[in-house]
Design an enzyme around this catalytic site. Structure first.
Site, PDB file in Angstrom:
ATOM      1  N   TYR A  11      44.737  40.294  17.460  1.00 54.44           N
ATOM      2  CA  TYR A  11      45.896  41.134  17.837  1.00 54.44           C
ATOM      3  C   TYR A  11      45.355  42.441  17.886  1.00 54.44           C
ATOM      4  O   TYR A  11      44.343  42.779  18.098  1.00 54.44           O
ATOM      5  CB  TYR A  11      47.363  40.683  17.502  1.00 54.44           C
ATOM      6  N   ARG A  20      53.444  46.468  31.849  1.00 55.09           N
ATOM      7  CA  ARG A  20      53.246  47.776  30.883  1.00 55.09           C
ATOM      8  C   ARG A  20      52.774  47.159  29.499  1.00 55.09           C
ATOM      9  O   ARG A  20      53.428  46.876  28.620  1.00 55.09           O
ATOM     10  CB  ARG A  20      54.576  48.332  30.793  1.00 55.09           C
ATOM     11  N   LYS A  54      50.464  36.821  21.317  1.00 49.89           N
ATOM     12  CA  LYS A  54      51.695  36.747  20.484  1.00 49.89           C
ATOM     13  C   LYS A  54      52.278  35.455  20.016  1.00 49.89           C
ATOM     14  O   LYS A  54      52.592  35.566  18.817  1.00 49.89           O
ATOM     15  CB  LYS A  54      52.977  37.146  21.410  1.00 49.89           C
ATOM     16  N   GLU A 100      58.012  39.837  27.507  1.00 52.87           N
ATOM     17  CA  GLU A 100      56.879  40.578  26.686  1.00 52.87           C
ATOM     18  C   GLU A 100      56.163  41.507  27.614  1.00 52.87           C
ATOM     19  O   GLU A 100      55.738  41.288  28.756  1.00 52.87           O
ATOM     20  CB  GLU A 100      55.952  39.817  25.987  1.00 52.87           C
ATOM     21  N   ASP A 101      56.287  42.974  27.173  1.00 48.71           N
ATOM     22  CA  ASP A 101      55.512  43.895  28.157  1.00 48.71           C
ATOM     23  C   ASP A 101      55.767  44.133  29.494  1.00 48.71           C
ATOM     24  O   ASP A 101      54.587  44.139  30.268  1.00 48.71           O
ATOM     25  CB  ASP A 101      53.790  43.779  27.897  1.00 48.71           C
ATOM     26  N   ASP A 125      60.750  41.257  23.147  1.00 50.70           N
ATOM     27  CA  ASP A 125      59.949  41.893  22.120  1.00 50.70           C
ATOM     28  C   ASP A 125      59.906  43.614  21.803  1.00 50.70           C
ATOM     29  O   ASP A 125      59.968  44.033  20.887  1.00 50.70           O
ATOM     30  CB  ASP A 125      58.768  41.332  21.447  1.00 50.70           C
ATOM     31  N   ASP A 126      59.404  44.017  22.896  1.00 47.73           N
ATOM     32  CA  ASP A 126      59.507  45.420  22.999  1.00 47.73           C
ATOM     33  C   ASP A 126      60.705  46.141  22.940  1.00 47.73           C
ATOM     34  O   ASP A 126      60.665  47.095  22.037  1.00 47.73           O
ATOM     35  CB  ASP A 126      58.877  45.845  24.387  1.00 47.73           C
ATOM     36  N   ASN A 169      50.380  52.250  20.467  1.00 50.43           N
ATOM     37  CA  ASN A 169      49.071  51.775  20.105  1.00 50.43           C
ATOM     38  C   ASN A 169      48.572  51.610  21.545  1.00 50.43           C
ATOM     39  O   ASN A 169      49.079  51.586  22.407  1.00 50.43           O
ATOM     40  CB  ASN A 169      49.347  50.248  19.483  1.00 50.43           C
TER      41      ASN A 169
END
Length: 553
Positions: free
Chosen positions: A94, A147, A165, A236-237, A259-260, A399
């Site tokens: 990851y 994103r 993930k 996610e994202d 999750d973000d 990150n």
């Protein structure tokens, strides 16, 4: 376990393949004689071969490619490898290696993993989902690639994130891998580089209008609920606005979370709880300034305010302790460019686009970087924080590594060792003034796999913010006092499975207390969680006997 598969078909199933570890009896019964080497190796011996082969790789990207190839052929040995040394392997499978892997995803692609659902299939989403062979799916991690990390819109290349993930669900918290489905919802990309890359794996069209995208997602969510009634959807994202609005759209009707928005918030909240312990304060005593006001920042601010409300503040009092700064400057009441979810954090203040000056006037005790702008916490920023705080809390969360707002060495050096620091990526210990400082990693993998295990074990019908707050407290409580004294505000990664089992047990208790569980309440919550934990060990396999033909008279 019994199986219908034999011979080459069995060896091509990564969930069943044991490679050189089949016993003689299994080889005979499963028609494997001659198809594998005529040895019988233990899993430990296989692991030693994996380690040797990994040692010959020169970069973490090469190790990532090797491990994904291992996963595609031998799922049990992959998880045995990763779970044998989490601190070593999590950064490979990851973050930060996953960032490079995503940028090159179409170029390093070997074979399909998960599902690719295109907007061109609108009206037939349910039929497409039925092509997935596993009929009891408990988690779908889904992205539209809008994103990815700090990389922006990378379209289909973002599929590496749901794959990674869900590997962490298993490697960190023991959720059995057969129940996990990574998915890319392909609605196009606005990234011109990939639209013109001949090896790009996604639709070669720009992204649709919001209404069209949401209609597509609506059909997806409805189909999932119909086909997999015990499934939780992990968004996610997605782009910031979509991330917040899609969560609002489904959270009260379906078992979903982002999750973000919530996972990032949970792990940062855990760090702030421990930072307050080090300082001898409470969350509600602190004042917070965010650099970045997108989905991650807003999600964190909202969860932080909920936690301060639990400490006795009103929601308005909690929001008044949170300030936010974005590309257009401080969020304040004269701004006319704010979206709905940003407005609670726009306070009366003179307009400013100067972050160090905002620190001087607001006097925050904590700065939180979710900007994706590498180096944004300059020496002046850290020195200003140190001038107004005995123990400034500096969280550089963006990150991959080159997007971090500052490094651990910079934070400790520029603050002369006063800073309580953590980042979104792992930095090495820092030696300064005859002391060793241990920077923590505010990585979501402390939170979302444990939440996932709690949902899996309890079959929770909904996911609530309170579950993330409880997870944050559970993670924070597992950092020893001697490590807190060295500035470490997160648990050691080397024991992450046990950390997440304990966290999942506390979240599961909350699920039962909230009436959201769909299974009977156990007497011992930790034992209940342990019963559900996947172990990367080979099962003895036997061939299922063919059914005898029924003779028609």
């Amino acid at each position: 376990m019994t199986t219908n598969k034999r011979g080459i078909e069995l060896l091509q199933d990564p969930a069943l393949n044991k490679s050189t570890a089949f016993t003689e009896a299994e080889k005979q019964a499963l028609e494997l004689v001659g198809l594998v080497p005529d040895v019988i190796e233990t899993e430990d011996l296989q692991l030693s071969r994996v380690m040797m082969q990994l040692g010959h790789k020169n970069t973490d990207l090469e190790r990532y490619i090797y491990l994904i190839n291992l996963l595609d052929h031998n799922e049990t040995l992959f998880y045995r490898t990763v779970m044998s040394d989490p601190a070593r392997f999590l950064p490979i499978v990851y973050d930060p290696t996953i960032a490079e892997a995503c940028l090159k995803f179409g170029h390093i692609y070997r074979q399909a993993r998960g599902m690719y659902l295109s907007i061109t299939r609108r009206g037939k989403v349910k039929e497409v989902l039925q092509n997935w062979p596993q009929k009891d799916v408990r988690f779908i991690c889904v992205t539209d690639g809008g994103r990815i990390l700090g990389l922006g819109d990378i379209g289909a290349n973002g599929m590496g994130i749901p794959i990674g993930k869900l590997q962490l669900y298993t490697a960190c918290a023991g959720v059995p891998p057969q129940y996990l489905l990574p998915m890319y919802l392909d609605a196009g990309t606005n990234n011109e580089q990939y639209l013109h890359d001949p090896l790009y794996l996604g639709l070669r069209k720009t992204r649709p209008a919001t209404e069209e995208l949401y209609s597509f997602v609506d059909e997806f969510v409805e189909a999932v609920q119909e086909l997999y009634p015990r499934c939780c959807i992990h968004f996610e994202d997605w782009t910031g606005v979509d991330a917040v609005h899609l969560l609002q759209r489904y959270r009260d009707k379906s078992c979903v979370y982002n999750d973000d928005v919530q996972g990032t918030a949970g792990i940062v909240l855990a760090g702030m709880i421990n930072a307050a312990k080090i300082k001898g304060t409470k969350l509600s005593d602190e004042k917070y300034l965010f650099l970045g006001a997108g989905s991650a920042g807003i999600g964190l601010a909202n969860l932080l305010c909920s936690a301060m409300v639990q400490e006795g503040l009103t929601l308005k009092q909690a929001q008044d302790r949170v300030y936010m700064f974005d590309l257009n400057g401080l969020l304040e009441t004269t701004r006319t460019d704010l979206v709905d979810f940003q407005k609670p954090y726009a306070h009366k203040h003179a307009p400013t686009r100067d972050f160090p000056s905002a620190i001087q006037s607001i006097k925050p005790t904590t700065i939180i970087g979710v900007s994706t702008i590498g180096g944004a916490f300059t020496q002046k920023v850290v020195e200003n924080m140190s001038r107004i705080n005995q123990r400034p809390v500096i969280l550089a969360l963006s990150n991959p590594t080159d997007h971090a707002e500052c490094t651990a060495e910079q934070a400790y050096t520029w603050s002369n060792g006063k800073a309580i620091f953590a980042a979104g990526v792992q930095f090495a210990p820092v030696h300064l003034n005859d002391k060793i400082f241990l920077p923590g990693q505010a990585n979501n993998f402390y939170i979302f796999p444990a939440i996932g295990m709690a949902i899996f074990a309890t079959q929770a019908s909904r996911v609530t913010d309170e579950m993330f707050i409880e997870a944050a407290h559970a993670v924070a409580d597992q950092v020893r006092s001697d490590l807190l004294n060295q500035g470490l505000i997160y648990p050691l990664q080397s024991n992450i499975l046990e950390t997440e089992i304990q966290t999942a047990a506390r979240v599961a208790k909350l699920v039962f207390d909230s009436g959201l569980a769909r299974v009977p309440r156990p007497a011992d919550m930790v034992s209940f969680i342990r019963e559900h934990v996947y172990k990367p060990e080979y099962a003895t396999q036997t061939a299922r006997k063919p059914q005898s033909a029924t003779r028609v008279a």
